[in-house]
Design a protein around this motif. Structure first.
Motif, short mmCIF file in Angstrom:
data_model
loop_
_atom_site.label_atom_id
_atom_site.label_comp_id
_atom_site.label_asym_id
_atom_site.label_seq_id
_atom_site.Cartn_x
_atom_site.Cartn_y
_atom_site.Cartn_z
N LEU A 1 -30.29 -46.94 38.32
CA LEU A 1 -29.16 -46.42 37.54
C LEU A 1 -27.85 -47.05 38.00
N LEU A 2 -26.86 -47.03 37.12
CA LEU A 2 -25.57 -47.67 37.37
C LEU A 2 -24.47 -46.63 37.51
N LEU A 3 -23.52 -46.88 38.43
CA LEU A 3 -22.33 -46.04 38.56
C LEU A 3 -21.20 -46.63 37.73
N ARG A 4 -20.31 -45.77 37.25
CA ARG A 4 -19.13 -46.21 36.52
C ARG A 4 -17.98 -45.27 36.83
N LEU A 5 -16.81 -45.82 37.02
CA LEU A 5 -15.58 -45.04 37.19
C LEU A 5 -14.85 -45.07 35.86
N ASP A 6 -14.86 -43.95 35.14
CA ASP A 6 -14.23 -43.90 33.82
C ASP A 6 -12.75 -44.23 33.91
N TYR B 1 0.05 -41.85 41.83
CA TYR B 1 -0.42 -41.06 42.97
C TYR B 1 -1.07 -41.91 44.06
N GLY B 2 -1.56 -43.08 43.70
CA GLY B 2 -2.21 -43.95 44.67
C GLY B 2 -3.30 -44.77 44.02
N VAL B 3 -4.26 -45.19 44.83
CA VAL B 3 -5.36 -46.04 44.36
C VAL B 3 -6.69 -45.35 44.69
N PHE B 4 -7.50 -45.12 43.65
CA PHE B 4 -8.85 -44.61 43.83
C PHE B 4 -9.79 -45.77 43.54
N SER B 5 -10.66 -46.10 44.51
CA SER B 5 -11.60 -47.21 44.29
C SER B 5 -13.02 -46.75 44.58
N LEU B 6 -13.95 -47.33 43.85
CA LEU B 6 -15.37 -47.00 43.96
C LEU B 6 -16.17 -48.28 44.05
N ASP B 7 -17.01 -48.38 45.07
CA ASP B 7 -17.94 -49.50 45.18
C ASP B 7 -19.15 -49.16 44.31
N LEU B 8 -19.33 -49.89 43.24
CA LEU B 8 -20.35 -49.58 42.25
C LEU B 8 -21.77 -49.81 42.75
N SER B 9 -21.93 -50.60 43.80
CA SER B 9 -23.28 -50.86 44.31
C SER B 9 -23.69 -49.90 45.42
N THR B 10 -22.73 -49.38 46.18
CA THR B 10 -23.07 -48.49 47.30
C THR B 10 -22.70 -47.03 47.06
N GLY B 11 -21.79 -46.77 46.12
CA GLY B 11 -21.33 -45.41 45.86
C GLY B 11 -20.21 -44.96 46.78
#
Length: 87
Positions: free
Chosen positions: A22-27, A42-52
């Motif tokens: 399955l794949l992760l996505r940050l809307d 407010y800042g920076v929210f980041s998500l590594d799509l391969s590790t979560g």
């Protein structure tokens, strides 16, 4: 006015091995390689799509200028290539 330094928040979404396809996505995030991020006042929210793993790096100056509490919500979705589900 009290001025505070806000620390970076980190964590990780973990999936069972049976969900490895399955794949992760940050809307609303902009994607670059295996990473997606949202940059706002407010800042920076980041998500590594391969590790979560995720990180929120707050913008201290902006957060200190607020006169009331704020709750931020980010939507992380999970799914296959054809259909992505909200997590």
């Amino acid at each position: 006015m009290v001025v505070e330094d806000f620390s970076v928040s980190t964590g990780a979404f973990t999936l069972p091995s049976s969900a490895s396809h399955l794949l992760l996505r940050l809307d609303g995030g902009s994607v670059s390689g295996n990473s997606s991020q949202i940059v706002d006042s407010y800042g920076v929210f980041s998500l590594d799509l391969s590790t979560g793993s995720y990180k929120f790096d707050p913008n201290d100056a902006y957060v200190n200028s607020l006169s009331s509490d704020v709750v931020l919500n980010y939507v992380i979705s999970l799914g296959d290539e054809d259909l992505v589900y909200d997590a």
